[in-house]
Motif scaffolding. Structure first.
Motif, PDB file in Angstrom:
ATOM      1  N   THR A   1       0.861  -1.175   0.000  1.00 58.11           N
ATOM      2  CA  THR A   1       0.000   0.000   0.000  1.00 58.11           C
ATOM      3  C   THR A   1       0.900   1.229   0.000  1.00 58.11           C
ATOM      4  N   PRO A   2       0.354   2.420  -0.258  1.00 58.70           N
ATOM      5  CA  PRO A   2       1.185   3.634  -0.186  1.00 58.70           C
ATOM      6  C   PRO A   2       1.908   3.783   1.152  1.00 58.70           C
ATOM      7  N   ASP A   3       1.213   3.469   2.257  1.00 61.34           N
ATOM      8  CA  ASP A   3       1.842   3.578   3.571  1.00 61.34           C
ATOM      9  C   ASP A   3       2.959   2.553   3.743  1.00 61.34           C
ATOM     10  N   GLY A   4       2.702   1.320   3.289  1.00 67.24           N
ATOM     11  CA  GLY A   4       3.707   0.276   3.398  1.00 67.24           C
ATOM     12  C   GLY A   4       4.950   0.596   2.585  1.00 67.24           C
ATOM     13  N   MET A   5       4.755   1.097   1.372  1.00 68.31           N
ATOM     14  CA  MET A   5       5.899   1.460   0.530  1.00 68.31           C
ATOM     15  C   MET A   5       6.663   2.642   1.119  1.00 68.31           C
ATOM     16  N   LYS A   6       5.932   3.571   1.745  1.00 70.46           N
ATOM     17  CA  LYS A   6       6.580   4.721   2.377  1.00 70.46           C
ATOM     18  C   LYS A   6       7.485   4.266   3.520  1.00 70.46           C
ATOM     19  N   GLN A   7       7.011   3.308   4.321  1.00 67.48           N
ATOM     20  CA  GLN A   7       7.822   2.769   5.416  1.00 67.48           C
ATOM     21  C   GLN A   7       9.089   2.095   4.860  1.00 67.48           C
ATOM     22  N   PHE A   8       8.933   1.382   3.754  1.00 66.33           N
ATOM     23  CA  PHE A   8      10.067   0.696   3.150  1.00 66.33           C
ATOM     24  C   PHE A   8      11.105   1.689   2.635  1.00 66.33           C
ATOM     25  N   ILE A   9      10.653   2.755   2.008  1.00 66.45           N
ATOM     26  CA  ILE A   9      11.559   3.787   1.503  1.00 66.45           C
ATOM     27  C   ILE A   9      12.338   4.425   2.650  1.00 66.45           C
ATOM     28  N   GLN A  10      11.672   4.641   3.776  1.00 65.24           N
ATOM     29  CA  GLN A  10      12.335   5.229   4.941  1.00 65.24           C
ATOM     30  C   GLN A  10      13.455   4.325   5.449  1.00 65.24           C
ATOM     31  N   LEU A  11      13.198   3.003   5.433  1.00 69.48           N
ATOM     32  CA  LEU A  11      14.241   2.061   5.831  1.00 69.48           C
ATOM     33  C   LEU A  11      15.415   2.112   4.861  1.00 69.48           C
ATOM     34  N   LEU A  12      15.118   2.120   3.567  1.00 66.50           N
ATOM     35  CA  LEU A  12      16.172   2.144   2.552  1.00 66.50           C
ATOM     36  C   LEU A  12      17.019   3.404   2.661  1.00 66.50           C
ATOM     37  N   GLN A  13      16.389   4.505   2.980  1.00 65.13           N
ATOM     38  CA  GLN A  13      17.134   5.761   3.130  1.00 65.13           C
ATOM     39  C   GLN A  13      18.112   5.689   4.294  1.00 65.13           C
ATOM     40  N   GLN A  14      17.815   4.836   5.258  1.00 61.92           N
ATOM     41  CA  GLN A  14      18.724   4.668   6.399  1.00 61.92           C
ATOM     42  C   GLN A  14      19.890   3.738   6.042  1.00 61.92           C
ATOM     43  N   ILE A  15      19.591   2.628   5.354  1.00 63.35           N
ATOM     44  CA  ILE A  15      20.644   1.629   5.113  1.00 63.35           C
ATOM     45  C   ILE A  15      21.396   1.842   3.800  1.00 63.35           C
ATOM     46  N   GLN A  16      20.832   2.661   2.885  1.00 65.86           N
ATOM     47  CA  GLN A  16      21.482   2.992   1.614  1.00 65.86           C
ATOM     48  C   GLN A  16      22.055   1.751   0.915  1.00 65.86           C
ATOM     49  N   PRO A  17      21.183   0.857   0.410  1.00 64.71           N
ATOM     50  CA  PRO A  17      21.670  -0.398  -0.182  1.00 64.71           C
ATOM     51  C   PRO A  17      22.453  -0.193  -1.472  1.00 64.71           C
ATOM     52  N   LYS A  18      23.353  -1.110  -1.726  1.00 61.83           N
ATOM     53  CA  LYS A  18      24.088  -1.102  -2.992  1.00 61.83           C
ATOM     54  C   LYS A  18      23.190  -1.549  -4.137  1.00 61.83           C
ATOM     55  N   LEU A  19      22.290  -2.512  -3.843  1.00 60.10           N
ATOM     56  CA  LEU A  19      21.388  -3.018  -4.873  1.00 60.10           C
ATOM     57  C   LEU A  19      20.137  -3.606  -4.237  1.00 60.10           C
ATOM     58  N   ILE A  20      18.992  -3.338  -4.873  1.00 54.54           N
ATOM     59  CA  ILE A  20      17.717  -3.926  -4.472  1.00 54.54           C
ATOM     60  C   ILE A  20      17.280  -4.844  -5.603  1.00 54.54           C
ATOM     61  N   CYS A  21      16.966  -6.090  -5.258  1.00 53.35           N
ATOM     62  CA  CYS A  21      16.651  -7.078  -6.296  1.00 53.35           C
ATOM     63  C   CYS A  21      15.268  -7.679  -6.062  1.00 53.35           C
ATOM     64  N   LEU A  22      14.514  -7.848  -7.125  1.00 50.84           N
ATOM     65  CA  LEU A  22      13.218  -8.513  -7.062  1.00 50.84           C
ATOM     66  C   LEU A  22      12.919  -9.172  -8.396  1.00 50.84           C
ATOM     67  N   GLU A  23      11.956 -10.086  -8.377  1.00 52.88           N
ATOM     68  CA  GLU A  23      11.613 -10.829  -9.584  1.00 52.88           C
ATOM     69  C   GLU A  23      10.616 -10.063 -10.440  1.00 52.88           C
ATOM     70  N   ALA A  24      10.664 -10.317 -11.746  1.00 53.80           N
ATOM     71  CA  ALA A  24       9.615  -9.832 -12.643  1.00 53.80           C
ATOM     72  C   ALA A  24       8.404 -10.733 -12.434  1.00 53.80           C
ATOM     73  N   THR A  25       7.305 -10.152 -11.977  1.00 56.52           N
ATOM     74  CA  THR A  25       6.139 -10.961 -11.599  1.00 56.52           C
ATOM     75  C   THR A  25       4.916 -10.626 -12.443  1.00 56.52           C
ATOM     76  N   GLY A  26       5.129 -10.329 -13.705  1.00 56.84           N
ATOM     77  CA  GLY A  26       3.997 -10.073 -14.592  1.00 56.84           C
ATOM     78  C   GLY A  26       3.343  -8.724 -14.390  1.00 56.84           C
ATOM     79  N   GLY A  27       4.023  -7.796 -13.730  1.00 56.52           N
ATOM     80  CA  GLY A  27       3.488  -6.448 -13.573  1.00 56.52           C
ATOM     81  C   GLY A  27       3.252  -6.037 -12.138  1.00 56.52           C
ATOM     82  N   LEU A  28       3.171  -7.010 -11.209  1.00 58.72           N
ATOM     83  CA  LEU A  28       2.931  -6.680  -9.806  1.00 58.72           C
ATOM     84  C   LEU A  28       4.021  -5.775  -9.245  1.00 58.72           C
TER      85      LEU A  28
END
Length: 317
Positions: free
Chosen positions: A34-61
């Motif tokens: 959801t928008p709130d869930g994605m916002k929480q995730f972005i806040q975490l990423l801004q703290q840890i500053q990952p080198k790479l984020i990986c996910l599967e192609a899931t048909g558009g999801l």
């Protein structure tokens, strides 16, 4: 993009939630999609500053989340699910849960360091959505026409005909929208003109390549072939020798190139001559057809790279 550390993040995504796991943490976190869930995730990423984020192609999801990650300038790799499955099997990982999958994707990113997926411009994203819808409508249209051929009842046949007319109307609207999207974007218009100068490539195929294969023109011939999944792979095992197969890659692009290649066998002298030579030398027709598809893709890649139309390239192939 922030790439100063060695922290990798793997994401397993579904319709209502996504599970994330980073190399920095001993356990994963579940977020609502959801928008709130994605916002929480972005806040975490801004703290840890990952080198790479990986996910599967899931048909558009994955598209909403990928677009948001690109918006915040995070490096993202969208990979073929088959690569993740093969990686899990290689690690003898038979159990399967969302958290295990997220951990496997994270380890895949850390071990394989897959190519970063570049963000699509808005016009490309919209073209991708419309080309996907066109594929759905074409499939439904074929099914309805097959049903019409076996319909014994006149009223049922009438209903099927109504459905066919509706889908034909929708197909025309989709193709009109795709043309307008291409015409409205200078870079897309330029690419489309180059692609459609090749005998066998029509506007809908050009739109598919522009939206689904933005890497066209930026990779070498081996890389583009592997990316689409038309590069032959050795399958030597036990008593089997000399078997080479294709697979993986961008399935929609590969499927979308099939009919243009068939058309090119009759209307494109370079592809036709190449195909006939392979068949004459003893290659099975389907093997020769796949080789012709790969050659067509390589030609298109070179033309886009050099910004030249077919008339100026044909003598070099």
């Amino acid at each position: 993009m922030h790439q100063h550390n060695t922290n990798y993040v793997g994401i397993d995504i579904s319709k209502s939630k996504f599970d994330a796991r980073s190399t920095e943490s001993s356990k994963g976190v579940v977020y609502q999609y959801t928008p709130d869930g994605m916002k929480q995730f972005i806040q975490l990423l801004q703290q840890i500053q990952p080198k790479l984020i990986c996910l599967e192609a899931t048909g558009g999801l994955e598209r909403k989340l990928v677009a948001l990650l690109h918006k915040h300038k995070f490096p993202v790799a969208v990979v073929n699910p088959r690569q993740i499955r093969d990686f899990a099997r290689a690690k003898n990982r038979l159990a399967k849960t969302d958290q295990i999958d997220a951990n496997t994707i994270m380890e895949f990113a850390q071990t394989m360091n897959p190519r970063i997926t570049e963000p699509l411009i808005q016009a490309q994203q919209k073209m991708r959505d419309f080309t996907a819808r066109r594929g759905q409508v074409c499939k439904q249209l074929l099914q309805e026409r097959n049903r019409l051929g076996t319909a014994a009842d006149k009223q049922v046949a009438k209903l099927i005909n109504q459905s066919i007319r509706f889908m034909e109307k929708q197909l025309k609207a989709i193709e009109k929208e795709l043309k307008q999207l291409i015409d409205a974007d200078e870079e897309s218009r330029k690419r489309s003109k180059i692609l459609q100068s090749v005998p066998g490539i029509a506007g809908t195929t050009a739109a598919l390549l522009i939206s689904e294969l933005p890497e066209l023109g930026s990779l070498n011939r081996k890389q583009i072939s592997r990316l689409v999944g038309v590069a032959p792979t050795n399958r030597d095992s036990g008593t089997l020798r000399g078997k080479r197969t294709i697979g993986g890659g961008r399935v929609r692009v590969r499927n979308g190139l099939y009919m243009p290649t068939v058309t090119a066998l009759n209307h494109n002298p370079v592809i036709s001559t190449f195909y006939k030579r392979l068949v004459k030398n003893g290659k099975p027709k389907m093997v020769a057809l796949v080789a012709a598809m790969r050659k067509l893709l390589i030609i298109l890649n070179t033309m886009v790279k050099e910004g030249k139309q077919w008339e100026t390239k044909v003598i070099n192939f």
